[in-house]
Design a protein around this motif. Sequence first.
Motif, short mmCIF file in Angstrom:
data_model
loop_
_atom_site.label_atom_id
_atom_site.label_comp_id
_atom_site.label_asym_id
_atom_site.label_seq_id
_atom_site.Cartn_x
_atom_site.Cartn_y
_atom_site.Cartn_z
N GLN A 1 0.85 -1.19 0.00
CA GLN A 1 0.00 0.00 0.00
C GLN A 1 0.89 1.24 0.00
OE1 GLN A 1 -2.59 0.23 3.35
NE2 GLN A 1 -3.53 2.17 2.72
N VAL A 2 0.67 2.09 -1.01
CA VAL A 2 1.47 3.30 -1.12
C VAL A 2 0.92 4.35 -0.16
CG1 VAL A 2 2.25 5.13 -2.66
CG2 VAL A 2 2.01 2.78 -3.52
N GLN A 3 1.81 4.96 0.58
CA GLN A 3 1.42 6.03 1.49
C GLN A 3 2.37 7.20 1.36
OE1 GLN A 3 1.13 4.12 5.44
NE2 GLN A 3 -1.06 4.55 5.31
N PHE A 27 5.97 2.09 -2.22
CA PHE A 27 6.10 2.17 -3.68
C PHE A 27 7.36 1.45 -4.08
CE2 PHE A 27 4.51 3.79 -7.55
CZ PHE A 27 5.60 4.01 -8.37
N GLU A 113 -1.06 9.77 -9.03
CA GLU A 113 -1.94 8.69 -8.59
C GLU A 113 -2.16 8.65 -7.09
OE1 GLU A 113 0.66 5.85 -11.21
OE2 GLU A 113 -1.20 4.81 -10.71
N TYR A 114 -1.16 9.03 -6.35
CA TYR A 114 -1.22 8.89 -4.89
C TYR A 114 -1.00 10.26 -4.26
CZ TYR A 114 -0.32 4.08 -6.33
OH TYR A 114 -0.39 2.86 -6.95
N TRP A 115 -1.78 10.54 -3.22
CA TRP A 115 -1.75 11.84 -2.56
C TRP A 115 -1.62 11.67 -1.06
CZ3 TRP A 115 -2.25 16.61 -5.09
CH2 TRP A 115 -2.47 16.53 -6.47
#
Length: 125
Positions: A1-3, A27, A113-115
Amino acid sequence: QVQLVESGGGLVQPGGSLRLSCEVSGFTLNYYVIGWFRQAPGKKREGISCISTSDGVIYTADSVKGRFTVSRDNAKDTVYLQMNSLKSEDTGVYYCALAEWYIGSHPTSDEYEYWGQGTQVTVSS
């Protein structure tokens, strides 16, 4: 899970400085871009600057040139936004975001894509 987790926001007087951090986890690809954005109350989100893992800084907005500097520490998977000579108009919520790819010279907002969750910066006397 990308954080992505931002930190370092706060209240600062005009002319002061702050350093924001964006820590990336989860990532697995070697190449990505981290962008910094901000959104002031009642205004559209604005892209500030972005940096890639291999090419360095690839974009800086005119509104912050000469005052804000983005950098990265690959060993810590962390990107920084050093903000100097802060003005009241720099007030807003600051976000970092991650893009794996982009088409133009730097990623557009839609290509991230990720924030992160954002961190508040308030410049006031």
